[in-house]
Design a protein around this motif. Structure first.
Motif, PDB file in Angstrom:
ATOM      1  N   GLY A 241       0.751  -1.249   0.000  1.00  0.00           N
ATOM      2  CA  GLY A 241       0.000   0.000   0.000  1.00  0.00           C
ATOM      3  C   GLY A 241       0.781   1.299   0.000  1.00  0.00           C
ATOM      4  O   GLY A 241       0.570   2.147  -0.839  1.00  0.00           O
ATOM      5  N   ARG A 242       1.675   1.482   0.908  1.00  0.00           N
ATOM      6  CA  ARG A 242       2.376   2.769   1.028  1.00  0.00           C
ATOM      7  C   ARG A 242       3.753   2.737   0.377  1.00  0.00           C
ATOM      8  O   ARG A 242       4.653   3.467   0.786  1.00  0.00           O
ATOM      9  N   GLY A 243       3.905   1.887  -0.605  1.00  0.00           N
ATOM     10  CA  GLY A 243       5.180   1.816  -1.314  1.00  0.00           C
ATOM     11  C   GLY A 243       6.195   0.891  -0.664  1.00  0.00           C
ATOM     12  O   GLY A 243       7.348   0.859  -1.076  1.00  0.00           O
ATOM     13  N   ASN A 244       5.771   0.148   0.370  1.00  0.00           N
ATOM     14  CA  ASN A 244       6.683  -0.811   0.992  1.00  0.00           C
ATOM     15  C   ASN A 244       7.017  -1.913  -0.006  1.00  0.00           C
ATOM     16  O   ASN A 244       6.171  -2.344  -0.772  1.00  0.00           O
ATOM     17  N   MET A 245       8.259  -2.384   0.037  1.00  0.00           N
ATOM     18  CA  MET A 245       8.637  -3.496  -0.832  1.00  0.00           C
ATOM     19  C   MET A 245       7.820  -4.719  -0.456  1.00  0.00           C
ATOM     20  O   MET A 245       7.332  -4.819   0.671  1.00  0.00           O
ATOM     21  N   PRO A 246       7.635  -5.639  -1.375  1.00  0.00           N
ATOM     22  CA  PRO A 246       6.899  -6.866  -1.054  1.00  0.00           C
ATOM     23  C   PRO A 246       7.527  -7.555   0.167  1.00  0.00           C
ATOM     24  O   PRO A 246       8.751  -7.548   0.333  1.00  0.00           O
ATOM     25  N   PHE A 247       6.675  -8.160   0.989  1.00  0.00           N
ATOM     26  CA  PHE A 247       7.173  -8.766   2.221  1.00  0.00           C
ATOM     27  C   PHE A 247       8.224  -9.830   1.944  1.00  0.00           C
ATOM     28  O   PHE A 247       9.212  -9.939   2.678  1.00  0.00           O
ATOM     29  N   GLY A 248       8.042 -10.627   0.898  1.00  0.00           N
ATOM     30  CA  GLY A 248       9.019 -11.673   0.574  1.00  0.00           C
ATOM     31  C   GLY A 248      10.408 -11.107   0.331  1.00  0.00           C
ATOM     32  O   GLY A 248      11.412 -11.676   0.778  1.00  0.00           O
ATOM     33  N   ASP A 249      10.481  -9.971  -0.371  1.00  0.00           N
ATOM     34  CA  ASP A 249      11.774  -9.321  -0.616  1.00  0.00           C
ATOM     35  C   ASP A 249      12.366  -8.801   0.689  1.00  0.00           C
ATOM     36  O   ASP A 249      13.561  -8.928   0.950  1.00  0.00           O
ATOM     37  N   TRP A 250      11.497  -8.174   1.497  1.00  0.00           N
ATOM     38  CA  TRP A 250      11.952  -7.651   2.788  1.00  0.00           C
ATOM     39  C   TRP A 250      12.505  -8.778   3.646  1.00  0.00           C
ATOM     40  O   TRP A 250      13.589  -8.676   4.216  1.00  0.00           O
ATOM     41  N   HIS A 251      11.762  -9.884   3.724  1.00  0.00           N
ATOM     42  CA  HIS A 251      12.167 -11.003   4.575  1.00  0.00           C
ATOM     43  C   HIS A 251      13.436 -11.676   4.063  1.00  0.00           C
ATOM     44  O   HIS A 251      14.269 -12.125   4.860  1.00  0.00           O
ATOM     45  N   ALA A 252      13.607 -11.764   2.747  1.00  0.00           N
ATOM     46  CA  ALA A 252      14.821 -12.375   2.181  1.00  0.00           C
ATOM     47  C   ALA A 252      16.079 -11.621   2.618  1.00  0.00           C
ATOM     48  O   ALA A 252      17.150 -12.218   2.740  1.00  0.00           O
ATOM     49  N   ARG A 253      15.949 -10.333   2.873  1.00  0.00           N
ATOM     50  CA  ARG A 253      17.090  -9.511   3.309  1.00  0.00           C
ATOM     51  C   ARG A 253      17.294  -9.581   4.826  1.00  0.00           C
ATOM     52  O   ARG A 253      18.259  -9.013   5.334  1.00  0.00           O
ATOM     53  N   ARG A 254      16.374 -10.223   5.527  1.00  0.00           N
ATOM     54  CA  ARG A 254      16.436 -10.319   6.987  1.00  0.00           C
ATOM     55  C   ARG A 254      16.176 -11.765   7.426  1.00  0.00           C
ATOM     56  O   ARG A 254      15.160 -12.058   8.040  1.00  0.00           O
ATOM     57  N   PRO A 255      17.076 -12.675   7.108  1.00  0.00           N
ATOM     58  CA  PRO A 255      16.824 -14.096   7.397  1.00  0.00           C
ATOM     59  C   PRO A 255      16.740 -14.424   8.885  1.00  0.00           C
ATOM     60  O   PRO A 255      16.226 -15.479   9.244  1.00  0.00           O
ATOM     61  N   VAL A 256      17.213 -13.544   9.762  1.00  0.00           N
ATOM     62  CA  VAL A 256      17.132 -13.834  11.197  1.00  0.00           C
ATOM     63  C   VAL A 256      15.727 -13.619  11.754  1.00  0.00           C
ATOM     64  O   VAL A 256      15.403 -14.112  12.827  1.00  0.00           O
ATOM     65  N   VAL A 257      14.877 -12.886  11.019  1.00  0.00           N
ATOM     66  CA  VAL A 257      13.495 -12.672  11.447  1.00  0.00           C
ATOM     67  C   VAL A 257      12.667 -13.857  10.957  1.00  0.00           C
ATOM     68  O   VAL A 257      12.616 -14.137   9.764  1.00  0.00           O
ATOM     69  N   ARG A 258      12.034 -14.564  11.895  1.00  0.00           N
ATOM     70  CA  ARG A 258      11.220 -15.724  11.534  1.00  0.00           C
ATOM     71  C   ARG A 258       9.781 -15.292  11.269  1.00  0.00           C
ATOM     72  O   ARG A 258       9.318 -14.298  11.812  1.00  0.00           O
ATOM     73  N   VAL A 259       9.103 -16.039  10.418  1.00  0.00           N
ATOM     74  CA  VAL A 259       7.687 -15.793  10.113  1.00  0.00           C
ATOM     75  C   VAL A 259       6.917 -17.049  10.491  1.00  0.00           C
ATOM     76  O   VAL A 259       7.326 -18.162  10.142  1.00  0.00           O
ATOM     77  N   ALA A 260       5.807 -16.861  11.211  1.00  0.00           N
ATOM     78  CA  ALA A 260       5.008 -18.005  11.669  1.00  0.00           C
ATOM     79  C   ALA A 260       3.530 -17.687  11.465  1.00  0.00           C
ATOM     80  O   ALA A 260       3.130 -16.519  11.454  1.00  0.00           O
ATOM     81  N   PRO A 261       2.708 -18.723  11.316  1.00  0.00           N
ATOM     82  CA  PRO A 261       1.270 -18.484  11.187  1.00  0.00           C
ATOM     83  C   PRO A 261       0.709 -17.930  12.493  1.00  0.00           C
ATOM     84  O   PRO A 261       1.202 -18.238  13.577  1.00  0.00           O
ATOM     85  N   LEU A 262      -0.325 -17.092  12.375  1.00  0.00           N
ATOM     86  CA  LEU A 262      -0.938 -16.514  13.563  1.00  0.00           C
ATOM     87  C   LEU A 262      -1.598 -17.573  14.429  1.00  0.00           C
ATOM     88  O   LEU A 262      -1.670 -17.436  15.636  1.00  0.00           O
ATOM     89  N   TYR A 263      -2.108 -18.612  13.819  1.00  0.00           N
ATOM     90  CA  TYR A 263      -2.701 -19.701  14.584  1.00  0.00           C
ATOM     91  C   TYR A 263      -2.554 -20.996  13.796  1.00  0.00           C
ATOM     92  O   TYR A 263      -2.409 -20.979  12.596  1.00  0.00           O
ATOM     93  N   GLN A 264      -2.572 -22.093  14.493  1.00  0.00           N
ATOM     94  CA  GLN A 264      -2.553 -23.411  13.867  1.00  0.00           C
ATOM     95  C   GLN A 264      -3.646 -24.231  14.529  1.00  0.00           C
ATOM     96  O   GLN A 264      -3.540 -24.559  15.714  1.00  0.00           O
ATOM     97  N   PRO A 265      -4.712 -24.539  13.799  1.00  0.00           N
ATOM     98  CA  PRO A 265      -5.780 -25.345  14.397  1.00  0.00           C
ATOM     99  C   PRO A 265      -5.265 -26.711  14.814  1.00  0.00           C
ATOM    100  O   PRO A 265      -4.404 -27.289  14.144  1.00  0.00           O
ATOM    101  N   ARG A 266      -5.766 -27.200  15.920  1.00  0.00           N
ATOM    102  CA  ARG A 266      -5.411 -28.547  16.360  1.00  0.00           C
ATOM    103  C   ARG A 266      -6.027 -29.557  15.410  1.00  0.00           C
ATOM    104  O   ARG A 266      -7.080 -29.302  14.821  1.00  0.00           O
ATOM    105  N   SER A 267      -5.392 -30.687  15.257  1.00  0.00           N
ATOM    106  CA  SER A 267      -5.949 -31.702  14.361  1.00  0.00           C
ATOM    107  C   SER A 267      -7.319 -32.126  14.866  1.00  0.00           C
ATOM    108  O   SER A 267      -7.511 -32.317  16.066  1.00  0.00           O
TER     109      SER A 267
END
Length: 78
Positions: free
Chosen positions: A44-70
């Motif tokens: 929206g505000r001209g931020n680079m795509p998240f994938g590009d941002w994250h590729a430059r910051r491999p120490v920052v982990r990305v996780a799902p907000l929730y994981q339903p139990r089986s």
């Protein structure tokens, strides 16, 4: 210290940048991790795509907000 941030927008990214630069462990929560990391269009505000941002910051982990139990109905109320 370990930090968990909710959201991949500008504020979440700014906080993740600063906290990781200070040596903290950082995890960003996203609704759809694969979809979020594969976006190719600037946000929206001209931020680079998240994938590009994250590729430059491999120490920052990305996780799902929730994981339903089986066997559960996910996040639906009864």
């Amino acid at each position: 210290m370990c930090w968990a941030l909710l959201g991949t927008g500008g504020v979440g990214r700014a906080l993740a940048d600063r906290l990781s630069a200070l040596g903290h462990d950082v995890v960003i929560g996203a609704r759809g991790v694969e979809e979020t990391c594969s976006r190719a269009e600037p946000e929206g505000r001209g931020n680079m795509p998240f994938g590009d941002w994250h590729a430059r910051r491999p120490v920052v982990r990305v996780a799902p907000l929730y994981q339903p139990r089986s066997g559960s109905a996910g996040n639906r109320l009864p």
